[in-house]
Design a protein around this motif. Structure first.
Motif, PDB file in Angstrom:
ATOM      1  N   ALA A  92       0.966  -1.314  -0.061  1.00 20.56           N
ATOM      2  CA  ALA A  92      -0.175   0.020   0.072  1.00 20.56           C
ATOM      3  C   ALA A  92       0.722   1.260   0.011  1.00 20.56           C
ATOM      4  O   ALA A  92       0.525   2.311  -0.628  1.00 20.56           O
ATOM      5  CB  ALA A  92      -1.052  -0.082   1.031  1.00 20.56           C
ATOM      6  N   SER A  93       1.918   1.233   0.652  1.00 21.83           N
ATOM      7  CA  SER A  93       2.770   2.519   0.836  1.00 21.83           C
ATOM      8  C   SER A  93       3.382   2.557  -0.382  1.00 21.83           C
ATOM      9  O   SER A  93       3.663   3.642  -1.127  1.00 21.83           O
ATOM     10  CB  SER A  93       3.909   2.211   1.741  1.00 21.83           C
ATOM     11  N   VAL A  94       3.976   1.413  -1.158  1.00 28.27           N
ATOM     12  CA  VAL A  94       4.664   1.703  -2.408  1.00 28.27           C
ATOM     13  C   VAL A  94       3.958   2.443  -3.410  1.00 28.27           C
ATOM     14  O   VAL A  94       4.025   3.063  -4.351  1.00 28.27           O
ATOM     15  CB  VAL A  94       5.383   0.420  -2.855  1.00 28.27           C
ATOM     16  N   LEU A 107       1.918   6.302  -7.050  1.00 28.88           N
ATOM     17  CA  LEU A 107       0.827   7.121  -7.687  1.00 28.88           C
ATOM     18  C   LEU A 107       1.015   8.699  -7.500  1.00 28.88           C
ATOM     19  O   LEU A 107       0.829   9.412  -8.275  1.00 28.88           O
ATOM     20  CB  LEU A 107      -0.522   6.758  -7.247  1.00 28.88           C
ATOM     21  N   GLU A 108       1.565   8.777  -6.260  1.00 29.18           N
ATOM     22  CA  GLU A 108       1.982  10.352  -5.994  1.00 29.18           C
ATOM     23  C   GLU A 108       2.831  10.943  -6.784  1.00 29.18           C
ATOM     24  O   GLU A 108       2.731  12.126  -7.457  1.00 29.18           O
ATOM     25  CB  GLU A 108       2.252  10.476  -4.493  1.00 29.18           C
ATOM     26  N   LEU A 109       4.130  10.196  -6.932  1.00 28.60           N
ATOM     27  CA  LEU A 109       5.083  10.608  -8.103  1.00 28.60           C
ATOM     28  C   LEU A 109       4.606  10.651  -9.325  1.00 28.60           C
ATOM     29  O   LEU A 109       5.057  11.727 -10.020  1.00 28.60           O
ATOM     30  CB  LEU A 109       6.112   9.669  -7.867  1.00 28.60           C
ATOM     31  N   ILE A 110       3.860   9.871  -9.814  1.00 32.20           N
ATOM     32  CA  ILE A 110       3.065   9.799 -11.280  1.00 32.20           C
ATOM     33  C   ILE A 110       2.399  11.268 -11.335  1.00 32.20           C
ATOM     34  O   ILE A 110       2.614  11.782 -12.333  1.00 32.20           O
ATOM     35  CB  ILE A 110       2.645   8.542 -11.466  1.00 32.20           C
ATOM     36  N   SER A 111       1.518  11.289 -10.482  1.00 34.43           N
ATOM     37  CA  SER A 111       0.661  12.563 -10.469  1.00 34.43           C
ATOM     38  C   SER A 111       1.483  13.686 -10.269  1.00 34.43           C
ATOM     39  O   SER A 111       1.247  14.618 -11.185  1.00 34.43           O
ATOM     40  CB  SER A 111      -0.205  12.371  -9.194  1.00 34.43           C
ATOM     41  N   LYS A 112       2.265  13.456  -9.634  1.00 36.10           N
ATOM     42  CA  LYS A 112       3.288  15.145  -9.378  1.00 36.10           C
ATOM     43  C   LYS A 112       4.001  15.298 -10.608  1.00 36.10           C
ATOM     44  O   LYS A 112       4.290  16.568 -10.759  1.00 36.10           O
ATOM     45  CB  LYS A 112       3.887  14.973  -8.262  1.00 36.10           C
ATOM     46  N   ASN A 113       4.781  14.384 -11.028  1.00 37.08           N
ATOM     47  CA  ASN A 113       5.723  14.461 -11.930  1.00 37.08           C
ATOM     48  C   ASN A 113       5.301  14.229 -13.434  1.00 37.08           C
ATOM     49  O   ASN A 113       6.314  14.873 -14.441  1.00 37.08           O
ATOM     50  CB  ASN A 113       6.840  13.573 -11.809  1.00 37.08           C
ATOM     51  N   LEU A 114       4.286  13.595 -13.888  1.00 36.73           N
ATOM     52  CA  LEU A 114       3.719  13.473 -15.091  1.00 36.73           C
ATOM     53  C   LEU A 114       2.501  14.168 -15.319  1.00 36.73           C
ATOM     54  O   LEU A 114       2.115  14.904 -16.231  1.00 36.73           O
ATOM     55  CB  LEU A 114       3.611  12.064 -15.356  1.00 36.73           C
ATOM     56  N   LEU A 115       1.574  14.073 -14.579  1.00 38.24           N
ATOM     57  CA  LEU A 115       0.107  14.562 -14.668  1.00 38.24           C
ATOM     58  C   LEU A 115       0.088  15.936 -14.574  1.00 38.24           C
ATOM     59  O   LEU A 115      -0.805  16.716 -15.288  1.00 38.24           O
ATOM     60  CB  LEU A 115      -0.744  13.805 -13.888  1.00 38.24           C
ATOM     61  N   GLN A 116       0.734  16.680 -13.496  1.00 37.01           N
ATOM     62  CA  GLN A 116       0.427  17.854 -13.226  1.00 37.01           C
ATOM     63  C   GLN A 116       1.386  18.938 -13.597  1.00 37.01           C
ATOM     64  O   GLN A 116       1.321  20.150 -13.343  1.00 37.01           O
ATOM     65  CB  GLN A 116       0.276  18.005 -11.544  1.00 37.01           C
ATOM     66  N   GLN A 117       2.672  18.273 -14.051  1.00 37.61           N
ATOM     67  CA  GLN A 117       3.477  19.433 -14.713  1.00 37.61           C
ATOM     68  C   GLN A 117       3.337  20.171 -15.876  1.00 37.61           C
ATOM     69  O   GLN A 117       3.972  21.281 -16.083  1.00 37.61           O
ATOM     70  CB  GLN A 117       4.984  18.741 -14.869  1.00 37.61           C
ATOM     71  N   ASN A 118       2.427  19.884 -16.731  1.00 38.02           N
ATOM     72  CA  ASN A 118       2.128  20.523 -18.064  1.00 38.02           C
ATOM     73  C   ASN A 118       3.247  20.788 -18.753  1.00 38.02           C
ATOM     74  O   ASN A 118       3.248  22.076 -19.401  1.00 38.02           O
ATOM     75  CB  ASN A 118       1.403  21.852 -17.643  1.00 38.02           C
ATOM     76  N   TYR A 163       7.459   4.916 -21.118  1.00 40.97           N
ATOM     77  CA  TYR A 163       7.129   4.105 -19.792  1.00 40.97           C
ATOM     78  C   TYR A 163       8.053   3.211 -19.438  1.00 40.97           C
ATOM     79  O   TYR A 163       8.444   2.837 -18.478  1.00 40.97           O
ATOM     80  CB  TYR A 163       5.622   3.305 -20.252  1.00 40.97           C
ATOM     81  N   GLN A 164       9.199   2.597 -20.465  1.00 45.62           N
ATOM     82  CA  GLN A 164      10.115   1.698 -20.080  1.00 45.62           C
ATOM     83  C   GLN A 164      11.185   2.468 -19.381  1.00 45.62           C
ATOM     84  O   GLN A 164      11.653   1.973 -18.402  1.00 45.62           O
ATOM     85  CB  GLN A 164      10.621   0.947 -21.251  1.00 45.62           C
ATOM     86  N   GLU A 165      11.339   3.771 -19.580  1.00 52.17           N
ATOM     87  CA  GLU A 165      12.218   4.526 -18.586  1.00 52.17           C
ATOM     88  C   GLU A 165      11.899   4.441 -17.347  1.00 52.17           C
ATOM     89  O   GLU A 165      12.830   4.625 -16.407  1.00 52.17           O
ATOM     90  CB  GLU A 165      12.389   5.961 -19.155  1.00 52.17           C
ATOM     91  N   ILE A 166      10.477   4.403 -17.003  1.00 51.80           N
ATOM     92  CA  ILE A 166      10.084   4.457 -15.796  1.00 51.80           C
ATOM     93  C   ILE A 166       9.844   3.239 -15.149  1.00 51.80           C
ATOM     94  O   ILE A 166      10.384   2.915 -14.004  1.00 51.80           O
ATOM     95  CB  ILE A 166       8.556   5.308 -15.685  1.00 51.80           C
ATOM     96  N   THR A 167       9.413   2.171 -16.015  1.00 51.61           N
ATOM     97  CA  THR A 167       9.057   1.231 -15.368  1.00 51.61           C
ATOM     98  C   THR A 167      10.374   0.004 -15.114  1.00 51.61           C
ATOM     99  O   THR A 167      10.295  -0.852 -14.556  1.00 51.61           O
ATOM    100  CB  THR A 167       7.938   0.361 -16.091  1.00 51.61           C
TER     101      THR A 167
END
Length: 174
Positions: free
Chosen positions: A113-115, A120-131, A138-142
């Protein structure tokens, strides 16, 4: 700003609103923006501020890049089913996660749950909210994420040590 097709944002807001069959007053009420502002946006007299832009994006289910006219309308509409299919895969994976979560012991549940929450917080902050344009796939991330699961405890400790060292080096920061 000009009226008509010279202002894609004005045209798109009006097109989306009329496509839903609602009036400017109804849109204003729905998103909490003044009626006069909606009229100004659609007539190209002014553009929405960040709060209004976010409200319009949420209400219409589109991105700011679409509203601004930075993305071709047809290409945007064509990509929607692909993106929704990928989100459906995410939802299915969440179901798998939930099933696996319920049969794990509490230590595994807490870690998972923590991971997941932090990821999800990192993805939201760094990919979705940066504009900002994303210059990675995705392979660079995964890839690094998947590699962690192949390491033993000593390997994970060493990886964390190296990651902390890299974060200290200015040439590797964004």
């Amino acid at each position: 700003m000009r009226q008509g097709t010279k202002n894609p944002m004005a045209d798109r807001i009006k097109e989306l609103r009329t496509g839903l069959g609602i009036t400017q007053k109804e849109l204003a009420k729905e998103i909490g923006i003044s009626y006069a502002s909606i009229v100004d946006y659609e007539n190209g007299r002014r553009e929405p501020n960040s709060k209004a832009m976010a409200a319009l994006e949420r209400y219409f289910g589109v991105s700011g890049e679409f509203l601004r006219g930075d993305v071709d309308r047809d290409a945007f509409m064509e990509n929607i089913p692909v993106i929704h299919a990928e989100l459906d895969r995410v939802i299915a994976r969440m179901g798998q996660f939930k099933d696996a979560y319920t049969v794990s012991n509490q230590d595994e549940q807490a870690l998972a749950a923590s991971v997941l929450s932090q990821a999800l917080e990192l993805i939201s902050k760094n990919l979705l909210q940066q504009n900002k344009p994303v210059n990675m796939d995705y392979q660079e991330i995964t890839g690094p994420f998947a590699a962690v699961f192949q390491l033993n405890a000593a390997g994970r400790a060493e990886l964390n040590k190296r990651a902390e060292e890299l974060q200290q080096l200015a040439q590797y920061k964004k």
